[in-house]
Design a protein around this motif. Structure first.
Motif, short mmCIF file in Angstrom:
data_model
loop_
_atom_site.label_atom_id
_atom_site.label_comp_id
_atom_site.label_asym_id
_atom_site.label_seq_id
_atom_site.Cartn_x
_atom_site.Cartn_y
_atom_site.Cartn_z
N MET A 179 13.81 -17.88 -4.26
CA MET A 179 12.95 -17.53 -3.15
C MET A 179 13.57 -16.46 -2.28
O MET A 179 14.90 -16.28 -2.42
N SER A 180 12.56 -15.56 -1.78
CA SER A 180 13.13 -14.45 -1.12
C SER A 180 11.99 -13.85 -0.16
O SER A 180 10.96 -14.42 -0.33
N SER A 181 12.41 -13.01 0.53
CA SER A 181 11.52 -12.26 1.32
C SER A 181 10.33 -11.10 0.56
O SER A 181 11.03 -11.00 -0.60
N LEU A 182 9.55 -10.82 0.90
CA LEU A 182 8.72 -9.64 0.61
C LEU A 182 8.70 -8.45 1.34
O LEU A 182 8.38 -8.58 2.57
N THR A 183 8.74 -7.17 0.77
CA THR A 183 8.63 -5.82 1.71
C THR A 183 7.86 -5.07 0.90
O THR A 183 8.44 -4.54 -0.21
N VAL A 184 7.00 -4.59 1.51
CA VAL A 184 5.90 -3.78 1.03
C VAL A 184 6.21 -2.10 1.89
O VAL A 184 6.00 -2.51 3.18
N THR A 185 6.38 -1.23 1.38
CA THR A 185 6.82 0.04 2.27
C THR A 185 5.80 1.20 1.80
O THR A 185 6.23 1.52 0.62
N GLY A 186 5.08 1.77 2.69
CA GLY A 186 4.45 2.92 2.56
C GLY A 186 3.48 3.03 1.11
O GLY A 186 3.40 3.96 0.50
N VAL A 187 3.05 1.64 0.64
CA VAL A 187 2.46 1.43 -0.68
C VAL A 187 0.93 2.18 -0.55
O VAL A 187 0.18 1.90 0.19
N THR A 188 0.52 3.17 -1.76
CA THR A 188 -0.52 3.78 -1.93
C THR A 188 -1.34 3.28 -3.23
O THR A 188 -0.34 3.57 -4.22
N LYS A 189 -2.44 3.28 -3.32
CA LYS A 189 -2.85 2.96 -4.69
C LYS A 189 -4.36 3.65 -4.75
O LYS A 189 -5.27 3.30 -4.01
N SER A 190 -4.33 4.70 -5.73
CA SER A 190 -5.64 5.19 -5.79
C SER A 190 -6.38 4.98 -7.43
O SER A 190 -5.69 4.65 -8.23
N PHE A 191 -7.93 5.09 -7.47
CA PHE A 191 -8.32 4.77 -8.64
C PHE A 191 -9.12 6.11 -9.05
O PHE A 191 -9.66 6.81 -8.29
N PRO A 192 -9.22 6.40 -10.25
CA PRO A 192 -10.04 7.57 -10.64
C PRO A 192 -11.42 7.74 -10.23
O PRO A 192 -11.85 6.66 -10.06
N SER A 193 -11.92 8.77 -10.05
CA SER A 193 -13.39 8.71 -9.79
C SER A 193 -14.23 8.38 -10.86
O SER A 193 -13.79 8.42 -12.06
N THR A 194 -15.44 7.69 -10.50
CA THR A 194 -16.37 7.18 -11.37
C THR A 194 -17.39 7.91 -12.13
O THR A 194 -17.97 7.92 -13.13
#
Length: 356
Positions: free
Chosen positions: A1-16
């Motif tokens: 068991m543990s904590s969760l830390t998300v820091t400055g996360v970015t995700k892009s997907f290519p143009s269609t």
């Protein structure tokens, strides 16, 4: 068991296609979920909440930012992304995704290693069934012999069996009817609390998010716009758009003068003193419909939505402003009635963007 830390996360997907820009599904999101707590990620369809969950699970790799379980960085910060199978993540999808050819016991034990299955598989299955509040004799049933809610509890038991660091739930109650949805969601929440497991649920259901979570993280267009305890998100939303999305709200222009403001509903008392032009956030339950006395601002009832315990009353004020009130279902007006409205309780004011 543990904590969760998300820091400055970015995700892009290519143009269609030609002329289409890349889609930024998750945009600079920072979120901390303490060990043993439960956070709901709330937002409309397409806001990026499921993409965020898949990034945490390891099914996707962030373009930038980092994800950590406790002190262990599993993605970002220059480290090689840890694959999903080594992150110790329990993942419960929308439909549960139980193996139809395996009975309940085999489904629950599937997540355990071979040695664990051989040495204590039966004990762990019994423990998990008890944890998710299912009878012990369910172990021999097939998934098609279970209700939708029971299948979701078995899916949770399967995810908890290997003692994951974090359990991620991707709208697992969305296909259930209203009554079953509520009882199943509360049973799942109790199971996570009993096992002291860190949990993250993504949902578009505001009631579900507010009633289950220690913390509600509101997403809009890929960005995290507010993360706070449920009561704070409801009573002190970060902006008028959050106010209108979470629990609905009447947002009216007004003019503030210290502790008071004037708007189409008359004079209201503010949570904090301010001056000048403002947007006023008034919850529908704060709009009192006076059926007896001609006190307040006059209007005509346009529509009544009756829910039994309460009802939603849409009123058109004499100046043309449309206002929503929520009141008891015991005694209520009907369409066409003339009523008078006034505001009870404190009202939150928002200054226009860029104002001092």
């Amino acid at each position: 068991m543990s904590s969760l830390t998300v820091t400055g996360v970015t995700k892009s997907f290519p143009s269609t296609g030609r002329g289409h820009a890349a889609t930024r599904a998750v945009d600079d999101v920072t979120l901390h979920v303490p060990h043993g707590s439960f956070t709901t990620v709330l937002g409309p369809s397409g806001c990026g909440k499921t993409t965020l969950l898949r990034l945490i699970a390891g099914f996707l790799v962030p373009d930038s930012g980092s994800i950590a379980f406790g002190d262990t960085v599993v993605a970002g910060d220059g480290v090689r992304p840890m694959p999903p199978q080594t992150r110790r993540v329990g993942y419960v999808p929308q439909e549960g995704a139980l193996f139809p050819h395996l009975d309940v016991a085999a489904n629950i034990a599937f997540g355990l290693g071979r040695e664990a299955r051989e040495s204590r598989g039966d004990d762990r299955v019994a423990e998990m069934l008890d944890l998710v509040e299912l009878p012990a004799d369910f172990r021999d049933r097939r998934p098609d012999e279970l209700s939708g809610g029971q299948q979701q509890r078995v899916a949770l038991a399967r995810s908890l069996a290997p003692q994951p660091a974090v359990v991620l739930l991707d709208e697992p109650f969305s296909s259930l009817d209203a009554g079953l949805r509520g009882t199943t969601a509360r049973a799942v929440r109790r199971a996570l609390q009993a096992s002291n497991t860190t949990g993250v649920l993504v949902t578009h259901d505001q009631n579900e998010a507010l009633s289950l979570a220690d913390e509600v993280a509101v997403m809009r267009a890929g960005r995290l716009v507010q993360s706070a305890p449920p009561s704070q998100v409801y009573l002190s939303p970060s902006d008028p758009q959050v106010a209108e999305f979470v629990g609905r709200a009447v947002v009216l222009p007004g003019t503030a003068n210290a502790a008071h403001a004037t708007c189409a509903l008359g004079q209201v008392v503010l949570t904090e003193p301010t001056e000048g032009e403002v947007a006023l956030m008034i919850r529908p339950e704060q709009v009192y419909v006076d059926l007896v006395h001609a006190e307040g601002v006059r209007g005509t009832v346009e529509e009544v939505s009756y829910y039994g315990h309460d009802c939603a009353v849409q009123v058109r004020l004499d100046d043309g402003t449309s206002v929503l009130s929520r009141m008891s279902g015991v005694l209520h007006p009907v369409a066409g009635d003339t009523v008078h409205l006034r505001v009870t309780g404190l009202v939150r004011a928002y200054r226009p963007a860029g104002s001092p």
